[in-house]
Write an enzyme that holds these catalytic residues in place. Sequence first.
Site, mmCIF file in Angstrom:
data_model
loop_
_atom_site.group_PDB
_atom_site.id
_atom_site.type_symbol
_atom_site.label_atom_id
_atom_site.label_comp_id
_atom_site.label_asym_id
_atom_site.label_seq_id
_atom_site.Cartn_x
_atom_site.Cartn_y
_atom_site.Cartn_z
ATOM 1 N N GLY A 17 45.818 -57.574 24.116
ATOM 2 C CA GLY A 17 46.062 -58.105 22.774
ATOM 3 C C GLY A 17 46.583 -59.531 22.799
ATOM 4 O O GLY A 17 46.488 -60.260 21.827
ATOM 5 N N ARG A 18 47.179 -59.898 23.923
ATOM 6 C CA ARG A 18 47.679 -61.287 24.038
ATOM 7 C C ARG A 18 47.377 -61.818 25.427
ATOM 8 O O ARG A 18 48.124 -62.615 25.974
ATOM 9 C CB ARG A 18 49.165 -61.352 23.755
ATOM 10 C CG ARG A 18 49.903 -60.469 24.678
ATOM 11 C CD ARG A 18 51.280 -60.655 24.961
ATOM 12 N NE ARG A 18 51.622 -59.397 25.621
ATOM 13 C CZ ARG A 18 52.800 -58.913 25.727
ATOM 14 N NH1 ARG A 18 53.790 -59.563 25.261
ATOM 15 N NH2 ARG A 18 53.016 -57.776 26.333
ATOM 16 N N ARG A 76 48.511 -65.467 35.067
ATOM 17 C CA ARG A 76 48.875 -64.356 35.944
ATOM 18 C C ARG A 76 47.727 -64.054 36.898
ATOM 19 O O ARG A 76 46.558 -64.135 36.516
ATOM 20 C CB ARG A 76 49.183 -63.142 35.070
ATOM 21 C CG ARG A 76 49.434 -61.871 35.836
ATOM 22 C CD ARG A 76 50.151 -60.871 34.987
ATOM 23 N NE ARG A 76 49.257 -60.109 34.118
ATOM 24 C CZ ARG A 76 49.665 -59.132 33.323
ATOM 25 N NH1 ARG A 76 50.950 -58.820 33.266
ATOM 26 N NH2 ARG A 76 48.826 -58.474 32.570
ATOM 27 N N ASP A 120 50.235 -61.466 17.190
ATOM 28 C CA ASP A 120 49.703 -62.828 17.095
ATOM 29 C C ASP A 120 49.010 -63.286 18.375
ATOM 30 O O ASP A 120 48.481 -64.407 18.428
ATOM 31 C CB ASP A 120 50.824 -63.812 16.720
ATOM 32 C CG ASP A 120 51.954 -63.814 17.741
ATOM 33 O OD1 ASP A 120 51.845 -63.098 18.759
ATOM 34 O OD2 ASP A 120 52.946 -64.536 17.539
ATOM 35 N N GLY A 121 49.058 -62.445 19.417
ATOM 36 C CA GLY A 121 48.394 -62.811 20.672
ATOM 37 C C GLY A 121 49.123 -63.877 21.471
ATOM 38 O O GLY A 121 48.601 -64.383 22.463
ATOM 39 N N LYS A 164 48.100 -65.248 29.751
ATOM 40 C CA LYS A 164 48.868 -64.325 28.924
ATOM 41 C C LYS A 164 49.565 -65.130 27.828
ATOM 42 O O LYS A 164 50.337 -66.043 28.144
ATOM 43 C CB LYS A 164 49.888 -63.600 29.809
ATOM 44 C CG LYS A 164 50.420 -62.319 29.220
ATOM 45 C CD LYS A 164 51.192 -61.526 30.249
ATOM 46 C CE LYS A 164 51.973 -60.415 29.569
ATOM 47 N NZ LYS A 164 52.834 -59.705 30.514
ATOM 48 N N ASP A 176 49.506 -47.517 30.473
ATOM 49 C CA ASP A 176 48.752 -48.777 30.421
ATOM 50 C C ASP A 176 49.438 -49.863 31.247
ATOM 51 O O ASP A 176 48.892 -50.950 31.413
ATOM 52 C CB ASP A 176 48.579 -49.256 28.972
ATOM 53 C CG ASP A 176 49.894 -49.341 28.227
ATOM 54 O OD1 ASP A 176 50.595 -48.316 28.145
ATOM 55 O OD2 ASP A 176 50.237 -50.426 27.745
ATOM 56 N N ASN A 177 50.631 -49.558 31.762
ATOM 57 C CA ASN A 177 51.334 -50.533 32.596
ATOM 58 C C ASN A 177 51.382 -50.081 34.049
ATOM 59 O O ASN A 177 52.267 -50.486 34.802
ATOM 60 C CB ASN A 177 52.757 -50.740 32.068
ATOM 61 C CG ASN A 177 52.759 -51.459 30.721
ATOM 62 O OD1 ASN A 177 51.794 -52.145 30.384
ATOM 63 N ND2 ASN A 177 53.820 -51.304 29.970
ATOM 64 N N GLY A 213 44.487 -52.332 24.827
ATOM 65 C CA GLY A 213 43.643 -53.444 25.289
ATOM 66 C C GLY A 213 44.424 -54.731 25.349
ATOM 67 O O GLY A 213 45.570 -54.798 24.892
HETATM 68 P P1 AMP Z 1 53.187 -54.061 26.578
HETATM 69 O O1 AMP Z 1 54.299 -53.361 25.903
HETATM 70 O O2 AMP Z 1 53.528 -55.468 26.962
HETATM 71 O O3 AMP Z 1 52.633 -53.295 27.710
HETATM 72 O O4 AMP Z 1 52.021 -54.207 25.482
HETATM 73 C C1 AMP Z 1 51.456 -53.086 24.852
HETATM 74 C C2 AMP Z 1 50.247 -53.492 24.038
HETATM 75 O O5 AMP Z 1 50.609 -54.364 22.967
HETATM 76 C C3 AMP Z 1 49.182 -54.234 24.826
HETATM 77 O O6 AMP Z 1 47.934 -53.778 24.390
HETATM 78 C C4 AMP Z 1 49.407 -55.677 24.456
HETATM 79 O O7 AMP Z 1 48.243 -56.439 24.591
HETATM 80 C C5 AMP Z 1 49.851 -55.567 23.012
HETATM 81 N N1 AMP Z 1 50.686 -56.709 22.587
HETATM 82 C C6 AMP Z 1 51.956 -56.967 22.968
HETATM 83 N N2 AMP Z 1 52.400 -58.106 22.400
HETATM 84 C C7 AMP Z 1 51.393 -58.593 21.634
HETATM 85 C C8 AMP Z 1 51.227 -59.739 20.793
HETATM 86 N N3 AMP Z 1 52.185 -60.647 20.639
HETATM 87 N N4 AMP Z 1 50.040 -59.900 20.160
HETATM 88 C C9 AMP Z 1 49.049 -59.003 20.318
HETATM 89 N N5 AMP Z 1 49.145 -57.902 21.089
HETATM 90 C C10 AMP Z 1 50.298 -57.691 21.754
HETATM 91 MG MG MG Z 2 51.233 -53.752 29.044
#
Ligand code: AMP
Ligand code: MG
Length: 500
Positions: A100-101, A184, A133-134, A121, A260-261, A98
């Site tokens: 997360g940030r 974005r 930390d989002g 973002k 998820d990407n 989901g």
């Molecule tokens: P990504 O590798 O960028 O596709 O992210 C994978 C998952 O990790 C997604 O659900 C993101 O929302 C979550 N995520 C990545 N970085 C952070 C962060 N700094 N804080 C919270 N969630 C994160």
């Molecule tokens: Mg992603």
Amino acid sequence: MMPDPGVHTYVNMLFNFDNTYAQQLEGFYSSCQTATVPSPKLIKLNTKLASELNLNLDDVSVNDQINIFSGNQLPQGAAPLAQVYAGHQFGGFSPQLGDGRALLLGEVVDKNSSRFDVQLKGSGRTLYSRGGDGKAGVGPVLREYILSEAMHALGIPTTRALAAVATGEKIMRDTPVPGAILTRVAASHIRIGTFQYFAARGETEKVRQLADYAIARHYPELKESNNPYLSLLEAVCDAQALLVSKWMLIGFVHGVMNTDNMTISGETIDYGPCAFMDSYNPAAVYSSIDKQGRYAFQNQPPIAQWNLTRLAESLLAVIDTDQERAVELVTKNLNEFPEKYSTYWLQGMCCKLGIKSTQQNDLDLVNDLLAEMHEYHVDYTSLFRDLADVLTGDNKAAHKHFSNTMKFEQWLDRWRDRLASSELTITASIELMNQVNPIYIPRNHKVEEALEAAISVSDYSKFEMLVDVLNRPYLQQFGKGEYEQPAPKEFGEYKTFCGT
Ligand code: AMP
Ligand code: MG
């Protein structure tokens, strides 16, 4: 810890929001607020994109714009939410990921009546932040800005960058780094992982609801087909075959092709550890965490098919109540992917060589050139551009790429013979080549140089210049020779890190 509720006042109409996801898909997200940040500064606003999206920039003070793009104030009509999704990450299933940030502010309709998500973002924690930390660092934010806008200018379907703001706070990564927020824009943020989330929980009606929404939003013509959900799968397979062929033609390595990407719309999304190849190498991997090379350059087409198989599994229950029959139907579809992809890719490669109508034995011509390029570590981008000069009788630039030019000369003879039998004149072939072979790509050392200046001394001038040059990748720009060159030897082997 719950997300920081912050103090928000709605400011005037920057966006004409029309939020279908929030209204039609309750249960597919959680409503959420942005965190407040101490002293936001605008790094860049993409005014051209703002105008395409019908933003009312003139009616909103610069101060309010900065507050909106930093999450300190919510624009009128926003319905901020974090979308829930699951995903296979490096082959292993995570049942709940989901946003997360990230936070969806809402949807806008542009000048061509196309609908787009506007997302912040790096705007703070959500229900799906898990241990994170989002937030986002200025490095990853500007990286996504540079790369996504470059991809757009190159003609590759992608999410866009509308704004980048420095938040004025330090966030903790390996060391403290300056925080930033990217705005974005995407055709939507529906991912294969969004379907997986509900399918894994056995929530078939929600899968159907999401599929109906995705069809209405991205493929409305499929609504009337015999089996709209099977047609949806077919359409996504087609969009992804085309997308990945474009990555392969331009030398792009996404780096983290988790499910998820990968979008349903067929846009490139989530610019984390991605990179462009300099010298041609099918095994190129840049991401520091991709130890096995799962997402290496040459693996991108089969990985796309693997991911689409996960989408197919998620749709089985709505495709046919008889599961054996459903499996049969999707298998036929998935098996067509390699052929679909190869057709797009070969057509694209032929255009790179000035050939408009592809013939079957063009594959050998293309593959033999690539084999030579691999052997001599030839710079992928400049060789194709230099080939157009060969057609005007100037071999020099192309020859320079090969320490032994004998085999290359033989290949050039075959290519000239092929062009002689093609329907295009030499001038038309050159024109075609220069439309698809860029001069400027985001060279890794140039990206790093721009990010380093931004991170260490908040100097955004190199970032500005790079974004500007990459805006016109196919046109020769006076005095911009340094942006054409591959990284110097001292730059060493390039390693990238996930964009958090
Ligand atoms: P990504 O590798 O960028 O596709 O992210 C994978 C998952 O990790 C997604 O659900 C993101 O929302 C979550 N995520 C990545 N970085 C952070 C962060 N700094 N804080 C919270 N969630 C994160
Ligand atoms: Mg992603």
